[in-house]
Design a protein around this motif. Structure first.
Motif, mmCIF file in Angstrom:
data_model
loop_
_atom_site.group_PDB
_atom_site.id
_atom_site.type_symbol
_atom_site.label_atom_id
_atom_site.label_comp_id
_atom_site.label_asym_id
_atom_site.label_seq_id
_atom_site.Cartn_x
_atom_site.Cartn_y
_atom_site.Cartn_z
ATOM 1 N N ILE A 6 11.687 -1.647 0.110
ATOM 2 C CA ILE A 6 11.254 -0.305 -0.318
ATOM 3 C C ILE A 6 11.480 0.699 0.814
ATOM 4 C CG2 ILE A 6 9.328 1.101 -1.134
ATOM 5 C CD1 ILE A 6 8.228 -1.390 -2.527
ATOM 6 N N SER A 7 12.347 1.663 0.545
ATOM 7 C CA SER A 7 12.685 2.719 1.506
ATOM 8 C C SER A 7 11.615 3.813 1.476
ATOM 9 C CB SER A 7 14.031 3.335 1.126
ATOM 10 O OG SER A 7 13.895 4.039 -0.110
ATOM 11 N N PRO A 8 11.629 4.719 2.448
ATOM 12 C CA PRO A 8 10.686 5.841 2.409
ATOM 13 C C PRO A 8 10.786 6.648 1.107
ATOM 14 C CG PRO A 8 11.616 5.677 4.592
ATOM 15 C CD PRO A 8 12.360 4.690 3.721
ATOM 16 N N LYS A 9 12.004 6.884 0.631
ATOM 17 C CA LYS A 9 12.176 7.645 -0.616
ATOM 18 C C LYS A 9 11.593 6.879 -1.807
ATOM 19 C CE LYS A 9 15.568 10.041 -3.467
ATOM 20 N NZ LYS A 9 16.986 10.419 -3.610
ATOM 21 N N ALA A 10 11.897 5.587 -1.881
ATOM 22 C CA ALA A 10 11.363 4.774 -2.988
ATOM 23 C C ALA A 10 9.840 4.707 -2.907
ATOM 24 C CB ALA A 10 11.970 3.373 -2.950
ATOM 25 N N HIS A 11 9.313 4.585 -1.689
ATOM 26 C CA HIS A 11 7.860 4.545 -1.532
ATOM 27 C C HIS A 11 7.237 5.844 -2.045
ATOM 28 C CE1 HIS A 11 4.104 3.032 0.299
ATOM 29 N NE2 HIS A 11 3.828 4.322 0.373
ATOM 30 N N ARG A 54 6.496 12.576 6.172
ATOM 31 C CA ARG A 54 7.935 12.721 6.457
ATOM 32 C C ARG A 54 8.713 11.676 5.664
ATOM 33 N NH1 ARG A 54 6.972 12.876 12.769
ATOM 34 N NH2 ARG A 54 5.829 14.845 12.845
ATOM 35 N N GLN A 55 9.191 12.101 4.515
ATOM 36 C CA GLN A 55 9.993 11.283 3.609
ATOM 37 C C GLN A 55 10.827 12.240 2.776
ATOM 38 O OE1 GLN A 55 9.108 11.772 0.311
ATOM 39 N NE2 GLN A 55 6.964 12.304 0.392
ATOM 40 N N LEU A 62 5.028 16.732 7.650
ATOM 41 C CA LEU A 62 4.113 16.831 8.781
ATOM 42 C C LEU A 62 3.632 15.483 9.304
ATOM 43 C CD1 LEU A 62 1.851 19.749 7.489
ATOM 44 C CD2 LEU A 62 3.708 19.898 9.152
ATOM 45 N N ILE A 63 3.365 14.544 8.410
ATOM 46 C CA ILE A 63 2.762 13.260 8.775
ATOM 47 C C ILE A 63 3.863 12.217 8.966
ATOM 48 C CG2 ILE A 63 1.200 11.424 8.002
ATOM 49 C CD1 ILE A 63 -0.164 13.600 6.229
ATOM 50 N N PRO A 64 3.885 11.541 10.116
ATOM 51 C CA PRO A 64 4.888 10.483 10.297
ATOM 52 C C PRO A 64 4.751 9.400 9.218
ATOM 53 C CG PRO A 64 3.839 11.010 12.387
ATOM 54 C CD PRO A 64 3.055 11.730 11.311
ATOM 55 N N PHE A 65 5.887 8.872 8.799
ATOM 56 C CA PHE A 65 5.901 7.857 7.753
ATOM 57 C C PHE A 65 5.072 6.646 8.168
ATOM 58 C CE2 PHE A 65 8.101 4.470 5.236
ATOM 59 C CZ PHE A 65 7.742 4.939 3.980
ATOM 60 N N LYS A 66 5.142 6.246 9.438
ATOM 61 C CA LYS A 66 4.349 5.102 9.912
ATOM 62 C C LYS A 66 2.845 5.379 9.809
ATOM 63 C CE LYS A 66 7.382 2.565 12.967
ATOM 64 N NZ LYS A 66 7.569 2.005 14.300
ATOM 65 N N THR A 67 2.440 6.624 10.009
ATOM 66 C CA THR A 67 1.019 6.983 9.871
ATOM 67 C C THR A 67 0.594 6.841 8.419
ATOM 68 O OG1 THR A 67 1.163 8.484 11.749
ATOM 69 C CG2 THR A 67 -0.689 8.810 10.239
ATOM 70 N N LEU A 111 5.822 -4.334 0.782
ATOM 71 C CA LEU A 111 7.282 -4.387 0.666
ATOM 72 C C LEU A 111 7.986 -3.144 1.204
ATOM 73 C CD1 LEU A 111 7.522 -6.046 -2.859
ATOM 74 C CD2 LEU A 111 7.940 -7.113 -0.625
ATOM 75 N N THR A 112 7.228 -2.205 1.763
ATOM 76 C CA THR A 112 7.825 -0.981 2.311
ATOM 77 C C THR A 112 8.334 -1.221 3.718
ATOM 78 O OG1 THR A 112 6.508 0.494 0.930
ATOM 79 C CG2 THR A 112 7.365 1.412 2.982
ATOM 80 N N ASN A 113 9.533 -0.715 3.973
ATOM 81 C CA ASN A 113 10.121 -0.764 5.304
ATOM 82 C C ASN A 113 9.582 0.442 6.087
ATOM 83 O OD1 ASN A 113 11.670 -0.659 7.607
ATOM 84 N ND2 ASN A 113 13.590 -1.118 6.558
ATOM 85 N N TRP A 114 8.491 0.253 6.803
ATOM 86 C CA TRP A 114 7.829 1.340 7.526
ATOM 87 C C TRP A 114 8.611 1.781 8.752
ATOM 88 C CZ3 TRP A 114 4.487 3.701 4.703
ATOM 89 C CH2 TRP A 114 3.788 2.990 3.717
ATOM 90 N N ASN A 115 9.613 0.998 9.166
ATOM 91 C CA ASN A 115 10.409 1.340 10.345
ATOM 92 C C ASN A 115 11.662 2.132 10.011
ATOM 93 O OD1 ASN A 115 8.699 -0.007 12.217
ATOM 94 N ND2 ASN A 115 9.523 -1.952 11.462
ATOM 95 N N GLN A 116 11.990 2.212 8.737
ATOM 96 C CA GLN A 116 13.198 2.923 8.326
ATOM 97 C C GLN A 116 13.027 4.414 8.523
ATOM 98 O OE1 GLN A 116 14.602 1.826 4.444
ATOM 99 N NE2 GLN A 116 16.022 3.537 4.315
ATOM 100 N N LYS A 117 14.048 5.057 9.022
ATOM 101 C CA LYS A 117 14.026 6.519 9.197
ATOM 102 C C LYS A 117 14.175 7.177 7.848
ATOM 103 C CE LYS A 117 13.857 6.393 13.670
ATOM 104 N NZ LYS A 117 12.554 6.350 14.245
#
Length: 118
Positions: A6-11, A54-55, A62-67, A111-117
């Motif tokens: 799961i990419s940031p966009k899919a998430h 940020r996705q 504003l909020i980092p995806f990892k946060t 299943l989300t890839n939290w490290n993906q840009k």
């Protein structure tokens, strides 16, 4: 390398869909008033942090995806715990829906890839 699918966009798409489903499905399924109120609130509360993460589908990044990924487990825990509330325990339909929703949301986080840009 993180191979979670799961990419940031899919998430983000899943998050928006889950929030929307909490507004619509309890009505369609004829759930009790108390549960509908709980789900209405739960649908509206995360929308700001979803929209400001940020996705690719953010309104304001504003909020980092990892946060975002550190906030989500608390929401899932809250969904799991609310299964103990009388409004859910006393109705099989509401309880099953809540458990299923918790599982879908939990699987999304796992299943989300939290490290993906994004």
């Amino acid at each position: 390398m993180d191979t979670k699918p799961i990419s940031p966009k899919a998430h983000a798409l899943i998050d928006y869909a889950l929030a929307g489903s909490l507004l619509i499905l309890p009505r369609v399924l004829g759930m009790n008033k108390k549960v509908k109120k709980i789900y209405n609130t739960e649908a509206l509360v995360p929308l700001p942090y979803i929209a400001m993460t940020r996705q690719p589908l953010a309104i304001k990044k504003l909020i980092p995806f990892k946060t975002h990924g550190k906030i989500d487990p608390f929401n899932i825990a809250q969904f799991a715990l609310q299964s103990l509330l009388p409004a859910f325990r006393k109705s099989r339909k509401e309880l099953i829906f809540n458990i299923a929703f918790t599982c879908v949301a939990g699987a999304t986080v796992l299943l989300t890839n939290w490290n993906q840009k994004s």
